[in-house]
Scaffold this active site. Structure first.
Site: not given
Ligand code: TTP
Ligand code: MG
Length: 400
Positions: A109-110
């Site tokens: 997602d990044e």
């Molecule tokens: P992130 O971008 O770290 O988290 P997020 O998008 O859920 O929340 P934020 O708004 O803080 O960005 O991670 C992206 C996805 O990766 C997340 O939705 C689920 C997965 N993930 C895991 O499965 N385990 C983990 O420990 C993390 C950090 C993320």
């Molecule tokens: Mg995220």
């Protein structure tokens, strides 16, 4: 000095949980936890992510699911649906490509986007960021957070600062005052061990660190000190490039003596697939193309590749494909000096080691059991049944 760049970092908000909420509108506004089955508080495994409503209860990624359940038993608990998240991820990444060709996806997602030359086309960085956010929202009904700065390090911090639905822009002039008050744990490479070490030097914020000279930091911390100093002073020249992402991951073995016996060679391939798939699961990567490498006694080297048609990190599946390529390879009676297995066309896998999607449950059961044993006892503690009759596995030299 390189000329000033404009780098964008985009990170989706509560990604998996937000998708679940969109796909199940009755969950909008509710605490939603994506992860292992909590089994009424007795479940094992961890939280993958959760909605911001669930974060208000203290639930976080990677927390044991049993603890999440204690914090909020009434939350909606759902198992991850990896394929769906990958589909949405692809939509978002292809949308980003409409704004700039320089994209480096760093997780599901990044992504970093170099907008130095394209921002003008959209009326500047801020307008461009707003347009990206609204395009993503139109298409997926999901919100993204964006950071824009002269380099990757600061852009990534900026995107995190006003989550969810954030937009933070840091100019070159603002960089020192932006970085100064931030905690040192935000510096890449500062882990749990380094924090107390830095605090003992009176360093609590990035600004505290920037006041040290580079030389002093190297003397106290070794070469990593130079790296911290550069980041703390907003210096990070790493380019946005797809090549930055791991392109392939591989394992290979040179035999102490050239090997003739096909059964022994097959065992070795199984061993390599096993080792490689474990590493992939640990790094949360899946690959689409698998490559077999064979070097014969006369040093002639061959590779054979095949696309699996989908991404995987499952040993059995990788081995079946490698074995087929091996059986079809005619080595003209020559002995084998080296075998290697590589996976390429990699993607970040959506789930953590202990959180395989339901449809993969059976196929990955063995992989998962082996991962658990390895984590407990180290990687040599367990080997697949096909290898168990082998006494001399440890003779194989592992090259990484
Ligand atoms: P992130 O971008 O770290 O988290 P997020 O998008 O859920 O929340 P934020 O708004 O803080 O960005 O991670 C992206 C996805 O990766 C997340 O939705 C689920 C997965 N993930 C895991 O499965 N385990 C983990 O420990 C993390 C950090 C993320
Ligand atoms: Mg995220």
């Amino acid at each position: 000095m390189t000329s000033t760049r404009t780098i964008m970092h985009l990170d989706m908000d509560a990604f998996f949980a937000a998708i679940e909420q969109q796909d199940h509108p009755q969950w909008l506004g509710k605490p939603v936890v994506v992860g292992a089955d909590p089994k009424g508080g007795k479940g094992r495994g961890v939280v993958s992510t959760c909605s911001y409503e669930a974060r208000a209860y203290g639930i976080r990624s990677a927390m044991p699911i049993s603890k999440a359940y204690r914090l909020c038993p009434t939350a909606v608990y759902v198992l991850p649906r990896g394929h769906r998240y990958a589909e949405v991820s692809r939509q978002i990444m292809s949308l980003l490509r409409e704004f700039s060709p320089d994209i480096e996806q760093i997780s599901i997602d990044e992504a970093f986007v170099d907008i130095t030359s394209t921002q003008k086309l959209f009326g500047g960085a801020e307008k461009m960021a707003k347009e990206i956010k609204s395009k993503i929202y139109e298409k997926t009904k999901l919100t993204a957070s964006i950071g824009i700065a002269p380099n990757k390090f600061v852009a990534k911090i900026a995107s995190d600062l006003r989550k969810p639905d954030g937009l933070v822009i840091v100019s070159a002039e603002e960089m020192p005052s932006f970085l100064a008050p931030l905690e040192i744990s935000r510096l890449w490479g500062v882990g749990l061990k380094t924090v107390p070490q830095l605090q003992a030097m009176g360093i609590y914020t990035i600004g505290d660190l920037a006041r040290y000279s580079q030389q002093q930091l190297i003397e106290r911390l070794g070469s990593i000190g130079a790296h911290f100093w550069r980041l703390a002073n907003g210096i990070d020249d790493r380019p946005v490039a797809e090549t930055d992402m791991v392109k392939s991951i591989s394992r290979e073995t040179t035999f102490p003596e050239d090997v003739e016996d096909a059964a022994q060679l097959r065992d070795c391939l199984l061993y390599l697939c096993d080792d490689l798939s474990y590493e992939m699961r640990r790094k949360r990567l899946k690959g689409r193309t698998i490559t077999l490498k064979i070097r014969l006694e006369d040093f002639s080297t061959f590779t054979r590749s095949q696309s699996l048609g989908h991404t995987t990190d499952i040993c059995e599946e990788m081995f079946r494909c490698v074995e087929k390529m091996f059986n079809n390879f005619d080595r003209g009676g020559k002995r084998v000096r080296l075998l290697g297995v590589a996976m390429s066309q990699l993607q970040g896998s959506e789930v953590q080691l202990e959180l395989f999607a339901e449809e993969d449950e059976k196929r990955t059961k063995l992989d998962r059991v082996m991962d658990q044993v390895r984590q407990k006892f180290g990687s040599d503690a367990i080997q697949r049944a096909g290898l168990l009759h082998k006494k001399h596995d440890s003779d194989w030299i592992r090259e990484r």
